[in-house]
Scaffold this motif. Structure first.
Motif, short mmCIF file in Angstrom:
data_model
loop_
_atom_site.label_atom_id
_atom_site.label_comp_id
_atom_site.label_asym_id
_atom_site.label_seq_id
_atom_site.Cartn_x
_atom_site.Cartn_y
_atom_site.Cartn_z
N GLN A 206 0.89 -1.03 0.26
CA GLN A 206 -0.35 -0.06 -0.27
C GLN A 206 1.00 1.41 0.03
N THR A 207 1.95 1.53 0.32
CA THR A 207 2.90 2.35 0.95
C THR A 207 3.24 2.84 -0.15
N ARG A 208 4.00 1.55 -0.99
CA ARG A 208 4.45 1.87 -2.37
C ARG A 208 3.77 2.30 -3.57
N GLU A 209 1.87 1.48 -3.81
CA GLU A 209 1.69 1.81 -4.39
C GLU A 209 0.53 3.83 -4.16
N ARG A 210 0.85 3.81 -2.67
CA ARG A 210 0.37 4.94 -2.04
C ARG A 210 2.30 6.29 -2.56
N LEU A 211 2.44 6.50 -2.45
CA LEU A 211 3.96 7.05 -2.71
C LEU A 211 3.98 7.37 -4.05
N ASP A 212 3.62 5.78 -5.35
CA ASP A 212 4.18 5.75 -6.54
C ASP A 212 5.46 5.37 -6.95
N ILE A 213 5.64 4.35 -6.08
CA ILE A 213 7.38 4.78 -6.46
C ILE A 213 7.66 3.78 -7.10
N ASP A 214 6.99 3.18 -8.14
CA ASP A 214 7.16 2.68 -9.50
C ASP A 214 7.05 3.97 -10.03
#
Length: 407
Positions: A206-214
């Protein structure tokens, strides 16, 4: 031919005598019988120093002059020669003979030591003038350089501000990306500290998706590349400005890449050209050329700016180079209206300009001509109304003095 004064205005004997008394040259007048009629003070001084018998004692022409002097003066009307009295005294003597009124001899003599002193003084004054002239030329060249940069200041500032602007923007984005990456790192650290790390995987996702790490992982390398290019762009402009504004006394003759000089100059003035100019480059293969780089760069800049100003709203500038024998050439052609024939013989004259008041000093092409001549080269101009102008700068690969020393 100078006419004699009217009767009544002829200088008197006393006037002529007064003038000759002020002369540094010795003046003696003899009659046809070798009798001394007149001698000015300088003649007394010279004869006293060089002859054992003074004029007052009746020094005759035969005693004063070589044997062939009188016969030469009588037959040809004049005689000239040198009289040597050891190493300390050498006189230059001119004898003039006039047959009118029973004949008279006029003798003019001068101490060669005085001539040498005068010549040495002239040489010293000439050397001082050369030094002052060289200094004045250097100041003029440097002033024109700084004036050129001053005219381009707004464009140069824009060329610097543009990359600085997006580097500054990228740094803002980089700061946000770092916050996001630190937040993700914290999520991983919490998962590692928990008793069941696997249970924390959904939170990490969820953190990766929220912060748009990709997106950050894709954008971050591009952001860094753009920032590096921006800083390199600013570095090149500053370096080119430094090289361009270098004074002559800070620079020596060296072998350089002419293409590098052209690119450096274009880098400085590009903001002046890019809005109305399509630039074409046709570079040949050139050997290193012996020159003063910053001075040649000024020549390139002056001609390129003139080309850009001549083409109006939109046009083309073509920069070509080539190598022929012992010379290289750089050609700058524009698609402007051309130079009127009546102006073409004057374009290299100092202060001549066809630009409006405040748009040019009229020194750019004059200084460029002098710089190229200093490099033992030439500037050829071909311009036709309605068909643009072409300036070709021809330079020797090696300076003649260097080539002679090497040989």
């Amino acid at each position: 031919m100078t006419e004699l004064p009217d009767e009544g205005r002829v200088p008197s004997i006393h006037t002529l005598q007064g003038l000759s008394d002020r002369m540094l040259e010795g003046v003696l007048l003899y009659d046809a019988g070798s009798r001394l009629l007149y001698a000015n003070p300088s003649a007394h001084k010279l004869c006293k120093a060089c002859y054992p018998r003074e004029l007052a004692s009746g020094l005759t022409l035969e005693q004063l002059l070589p044997r062939d002097a009188l016969s030469g003066a009588r037959s040809g009307g004049r005689w000239s020669g040198h009289l040597s009295f050891g190493q300390d005294a050498i006189l230059m003597v001119h004898v003039y003979f006039d047959e009118a009124e029973h004949g008279h001899f006029l003798v003019v003599m001068q101490d060669l030591r005085q001539i040498r002193v005068y010549e040495q003084d002239l040489l010293r004054q000439h050397a001082e003038l050369n030094v002052r002239l060289t200094a004045a030329q250097e100041k003029l060249l440097q002033s024109e350089k700084l004036a050129s940069i001053g005219q381009l200041a707004a464009g140069v500032a824009h060329e610097i501000n543009n990359p600085i602007g997006y580097v500054h923007s990228n740094l803002g984005s980089l700061q946000e990306y770092l916050h996001s990456l630190f937040a993700l790192i914290e999520a991983y650290e919490r998962a590692l500290r928990s008793s069941d790390p696997r249970a924390s995987i959904p939170e990490i996702d969820q953190t990766r998706e929220r912060l748009d790490i990709d997106f950050i992982s894709r954008d971050l390398p591009q952001l860094m590349t753009e920032s590096r290019e921006g800083i390199e762009r600013v570095t090149r402009i500053v370096r080119d400005l430094k090289d361009f504004s270098r004074s002559e006394r800070d620079e020596s003759w060296k072998l350089v890449d002419i293409h590098a000089g052209l690119e450096s100059t274009l880098n400085i003035i590009w903001n002046e050209l890019k809005y109305n100019t399509t630039l074409e480059k046709h570079y040949g293969t050139l050997p290193p050329v012996e020159c003063l780089p910053s001075e040649l760069n000024q020549v390139f800049m002056n001609i390129l700016i003139n080309a850009g100003q001549s083409i109006g709203e939109r046009g083309t500038i073509r920069v070509s180079t080539g190598h022929e024998g012992d010379h290289v050439w750089v050609e700058i052609a524009d698609s402007g209206p051309g130079i009127p024939p009546e102006f073409q013989q004057r374009i290299f004259d100092p202060f001549f300009t066809t630009k409006p008041v405040g748009k040019g000093t009229g020194l750019g092409l004059s200084i460029s001509y002098g710089i190229v001549a200093k490099h033992h080269g030439r500037i050829d101009v071909d311009s036709r109304l309605g068909d643009g102008s072409r300036f070709r700068i021809v330079l020797p690969v090696r300076q003649p003095r260097a080539a002679a020393a090497a040989g």
